[in-house]
Structures are given as C-alpha cells and as structure tokens.
Design an enzyme around this catalytic site. Structure first.
Site, PDB file in Angstrom:
ATOM      1  N   LYS A 167       0.884  -1.171   0.000  1.00 45.90           N
ATOM      2  CA  LYS A 167       0.000   0.000   0.000  1.00 45.90           C
ATOM      3  C   LYS A 167       0.920   1.219   0.000  1.00 45.90           C
ATOM      4  O   LYS A 167       0.895   2.074   0.899  1.00 45.90           O
ATOM      5  CB  LYS A 167      -0.916  -0.052   1.239  1.00 45.90           C
ATOM      6  CG  LYS A 167      -1.994   1.014   1.256  1.00 45.90           C
ATOM      7  CD  LYS A 167      -3.158   0.720   0.319  1.00 45.90           C
ATOM      8  CE  LYS A 167      -4.159   1.873   0.331  1.00 45.90           C
ATOM      9  NZ  LYS A 167      -5.233   1.702  -0.688  1.00 45.90           N
ATOM     10  N   ASP A 199      -5.435  -3.255  -2.410  1.00 44.87           N
ATOM     11  CA  ASP A 199      -6.880  -3.254  -2.694  1.00 44.87           C
ATOM     12  C   ASP A 199      -7.143  -3.785  -4.102  1.00 44.87           C
ATOM     13  O   ASP A 199      -8.028  -4.619  -4.325  1.00 44.87           O
ATOM     14  CB  ASP A 199      -7.505  -1.858  -2.476  1.00 44.87           C
ATOM     15  CG  ASP A 199      -6.638  -0.705  -2.953  1.00 44.87           C
ATOM     16  OD1 ASP A 199      -5.529  -0.944  -3.474  1.00 44.87           O
ATOM     17  OD2 ASP A 199      -7.080   0.460  -2.828  1.00 44.87           O
ATOM     18  N   ASP A 223      -2.320 -12.289   5.426  1.00 46.95           N
ATOM     19  CA  ASP A 223      -3.366 -12.992   6.176  1.00 46.95           C
ATOM     20  C   ASP A 223      -4.692 -12.869   5.438  1.00 46.95           C
ATOM     21  O   ASP A 223      -5.389 -13.857   5.194  1.00 46.95           O
ATOM     22  CB  ASP A 223      -3.476 -12.394   7.588  1.00 46.95           C
ATOM     23  CG  ASP A 223      -4.597 -13.035   8.384  1.00 46.95           C
ATOM     24  OD1 ASP A 223      -4.700 -14.268   8.370  1.00 46.95           O
ATOM     25  OD2 ASP A 223      -5.377 -12.289   9.015  1.00 46.95           O
ATOM     26  N   ASP A 227      -6.917 -15.932   2.813  1.00 48.54           N
ATOM     27  CA  ASP A 227      -8.294 -16.447   2.939  1.00 48.54           C
ATOM     28  C   ASP A 227      -9.054 -16.237   1.632  1.00 48.54           C
ATOM     29  O   ASP A 227      -9.831 -17.091   1.197  1.00 48.54           O
ATOM     30  CB  ASP A 227      -9.054 -15.735   4.076  1.00 48.54           C
ATOM     31  CG  ASP A 227      -8.979 -16.477   5.420  1.00 48.54           C
ATOM     32  OD1 ASP A 227      -7.901 -17.015   5.742  1.00 48.54           O
ATOM     33  OD2 ASP A 227      -9.998 -16.515   6.140  1.00 48.54           O
TER      34      ASP A 227
HETATM   35  C1  IPM Z   1      -3.672 -17.363  10.312  1.00 52.80           C
HETATM   36  C2  IPM Z   1      -4.497 -16.867  11.487  1.00 52.80           C
HETATM   37  C3  IPM Z   1      -3.589 -16.202  12.509  1.00 52.80           C
HETATM   38  C4  IPM Z   1      -2.942 -15.015  11.811  1.00 52.80           C
HETATM   39  C5  IPM Z   1      -4.272 -15.759  13.810  1.00 52.80           C
HETATM   40  C6  IPM Z   1      -4.973 -16.899  14.496  1.00 52.80           C
HETATM   41  C7  IPM Z   1      -3.279 -15.137  14.759  1.00 52.80           C
HETATM   42  O1  IPM Z   1      -5.503 -16.024  11.054  1.00 52.80           O
HETATM   43  O2  IPM Z   1      -2.761 -18.188  10.529  1.00 52.80           O
HETATM   44  O3  IPM Z   1      -3.960 -16.962   9.189  1.00 52.80           O
HETATM   45  O4  IPM Z   1      -3.567 -13.952  11.692  1.00 52.80           O
HETATM   46  O5  IPM Z   1      -1.786 -15.150  11.389  1.00 52.80           O
HETATM   47 MN    MN Z   2      -5.720 -15.948   8.871  1.00 53.00          MN
END
Ligand code: IPM
Ligand code: MN
Ligand code: NAD
Length: 339
Positions: A167, A199, A223, A227
C-alpha cells in the site's frame, strides 16, 4: 537418515479432529517417525495458564518439524491471555518468517508468500492516557529482504512471475518494501516483477486469479489475501500452509481457524490439514515421494468422499479413511515408505 521427530499440536475447536487424521497419515507413510503431542492455544491455557507452555516450545525447538492444527476459542475472546498469543510467540521463537500459502484449482495456481514475524502483529501496541489505542506497523529492511528473496527464489522455480503487494500510496513501510523488491530484482533477471496495491490485488484475486504466479506481501495483507485466495480455489477447508525459517523447524498448518461452529460435529474438512502434512513431508522432512503420495491420495479421496463444505456428506473420519485406502491401493505396492 536420522529419525524424523515431529511435534503435533492438536489445538482447539476442530483441531483435534483433523489432527487425528493427519497423525494417522504420518504414521502410515513414515513408520519409524517419532510423534510428540503438545499443547498450544486454548487447550494450553486451560491446562497451564499459558498459551505457549515452555514444554511445548522446547519440544518444537528440538523437532524436525511442527504439525499444527488451528487454535482459538470464543471462550477467550475477551480474556487478557489469548490462544492466538501462543501461536504468534511460537512463530517468532522459531523465526518462521516465510509463510507459503499455495492456492491451486483448475487453471489457478497461486503461491502467496506472507511475511510472518513482523509488521502490525509484532509492533508496539497499547493504550494512551486519553484512551487512544494503537498498533504500529514496523519493518526493518533485513526483515523485508529475506522474505522477498525467498519469494524471488520460489518464483524462479515456478512460472517466473512475482507480484509484490503493498500500500505504497499510503504507508511508509510499503514504500520501503517496494524499494527493497526493486533492489533485489536485478539478482533475479529470470523473474518478471510487478508491484500492485493491496486493494487492487484483492479485486484481481477475486476476478482473475489465473493471472498470478507468486505474490509476496507483508504479514497482515498476506493474512487477508490468503483467505481470499482459498475462497476462490475451493474454500478454506482445502488451503494448507508452510512456515519456514532459515534451517530451523518449520510450522505446517491449515490457513483456516478452529471453526468453533463445526467443533465436535465430526464434519470438518481435514484436507487443509492433510495438505499441510504433505508440505511437512516435502519441506520439513525432505520425503518427496511420500509427500506426492499423500497429495495424490487426498485428491482422489476428495472426489469419492467430499465433506459438507464441498457439497458432500462424508465425515472427517470418512474422508480420512478414504485417503488411507487410496494410499494403500495406489502406492503400497510400488513405494517403500520411510525406508
Ligand atoms: C492465520 C491466522 C492467525 C494469523 C491468527 C490466528 C493469529 O488467522 O494463521 O492466518 O492472523 O496469522
Ligand atoms: Mn488468517
Ligand atoms: P475459521 O477459519 O475458523 O472459520 C471460518 C469459516 O470457515 C467457518 O464457517 C468455518 O466453519 C469454516 N471452516 C474453517 N475450516 C473449515 C474446515 N476445515 N472444514 C469446513 N469448514 C471450515 O475462522 P474464524 O471463525 O474467524 O476463527 C475461529 C477461531 O480460529 C478464532 O479464534 C481465530 O483466532 C482462530 N484462527 C486460528 C488460526 C490458526 O490457528 N492458524 C487461523 C485462523 C483463525
């Protein structure tokens, strides 16, 4: 070869249910393996008052690799001592700075390389007298350089394309990040580099994930983007990770959390945990044939015994059993494991 010593951390929520399946695979594929189960997270707080007990840390330090199931429990959401603190302390203690999060499905094959032991997660934080609360994002150039170089090396061994995500239009740490990527880039003339704002990277991961090869980014962006990458390649239940240091034990764990909504139901998808086990066999123990055998067996079992998150009806244990059956059908005759 010295005996492989693996610490298994069953964790919280669905953790013990998926760790059981992973442990069974290790024992099947590496018959002389030494497995040591230790506490981390909410289970550790309940037993010892600490999220990362000294016995767990000592065992992890002495291990060839650490196989970690998710930690975290809503019971501790408002507590001062939280399960997540144990995980962050373990990552810092083992200095697992390079977190590899592959996301693969059909024509999508993305590898997110997430910096894991710096940034917002580890900067100073606190409360000022006037009630203001703060978390700070800090990076030393060396912390950036080592993870960026890992990412270049990984890109070089893949399709030769690296997207550095930051960013830089707002953050000082991101401008440093960008400068270091540009400084390192001439060492890797075979890797094509681009910079992308986070973004926009999120938007493109959602709409055009095939365009990416390797992404490298700081802790918090990695992180969130991992996901998202999991979601566009079949879901969180499938996404593994490998957290690597320079020479010490790595930590191998799913991208997903302890799924409190599924805990105890016996229906969590063990695939992310089993794929993390394959990454452990590959990167942690150097057992390439065994890693490949497990990866192939998981792929075959997913087709015959999908769990509810994939639209199927198989339980955690049934998918695990299908993987073990595949392993014996496909490979027992041709591969001698752990020899
Ligand atoms: C991950 C999880 C962890 C992170 C949390 C549980 C601290 O979300 O491993 O992705 O944010 O690294
Ligand atoms: Mn995570
Ligand atoms: P989560 O990843 O646990 O769950 C998000 C959603 O995905 C839920 O609907 C859950 O049921 C589903 N899901 C996750 N894993 C699944 C699986 N294997 N099979 C089927 N469905 C699955 O995220 P959350 O609910 O935000 O977090 C719950 C807890 O986990 C929190 O305490 C958080 O801190 C912790 N957490 C730990 C780790 C880790 O140990 N590395 C990672 C992420 C979150």
């Amino acid at each position: 070869m010295p005996k492989a010593r693996v610490v298994v951390l069953p964790g919280d929520g669905i953790g013990p249910e998926i760790a059981r399946e992973a442990r069974a695979m290790l024992e099947l594929l590496v018959p002389d393996i030494e497995i040591d189960e230790q506490l981390l997270g909410a289970a550790a707080i309940r037993a010892t008052g600490e999220p990362l007990p000294a016995a767990t840390l000592d065992a992890c330090r002495a291990a060839s690799a650490v196989l970690k199931a998710p930690i975290g429990d809503p019971e501790f959401d408002a507590a001062d001592v939280r399960p997540e603190q144990g995980l962050l302390a373990l990552r810092a203690a083992l200095d697992t700075y390079a977190n590899l999060r592959p996301a693969v499905l059909d024509d999508v094959d993305v590898l997110i390389v997430r910096e894991l032991v710096g940034g917002l997660y580890f900067g100073s934080s606190g409360v000022r007298e006037d009630g203001t609360v703060y978390d700070t994002c800090e990076y030393h150039p060396r912390q950036i350089e080592r993870v960026v170089r890992r990412a270049f090396e990984l890109a070089r061994a893949r399709r030769g394309k690296l997207t550095s995500v930051d960013k830089a239009n707002v953050l000082e740490t991101s401008r440093l990040w960008r400068r270091i990527v540009d400084e390192q880039s001439p060492r890797y003339p075979d890797v094509e580099v681009e910079h992308m704002l986070v973004d926009n990277a999120a938007m493109q991961l959602a709409t055009d994930p095939q365009r990416f090869d390797v992404l490298v980014t700081e802790n918090m962006f990695g992180d969130i983007l991992s996901d998202l990458a999991a979601a566009v390649t079949g879901g969180l239940g499938l996404a593994p990770s490998a957290s690597l240091s320079d020479g010490g034990a790595g930590i191998f764990e799913p991208v997903h959390g302890s799924a409190p909504d599924l805990a105890g139901s016996g229906t969590a998808n063990p695939t992310a945990m089993l794929r993390s086990t394959a990454l452990l066999l590959e990167h942690g123990l150097g057992l390439h044939e065994e890693a490949r055998a497990l990866t192939d067996a998981v792929a075959a079992a997913l087709a015959s015994a999908p769990t509810p998150d994939l639209g199927g009806t198989a339980t955690t244990a049934e998918l695990g059993a299908a993987v073990r059956e595949q392993l014996s059908v496909d490979h027992a005759a041709t591969v001698s494991y752990g020899g």
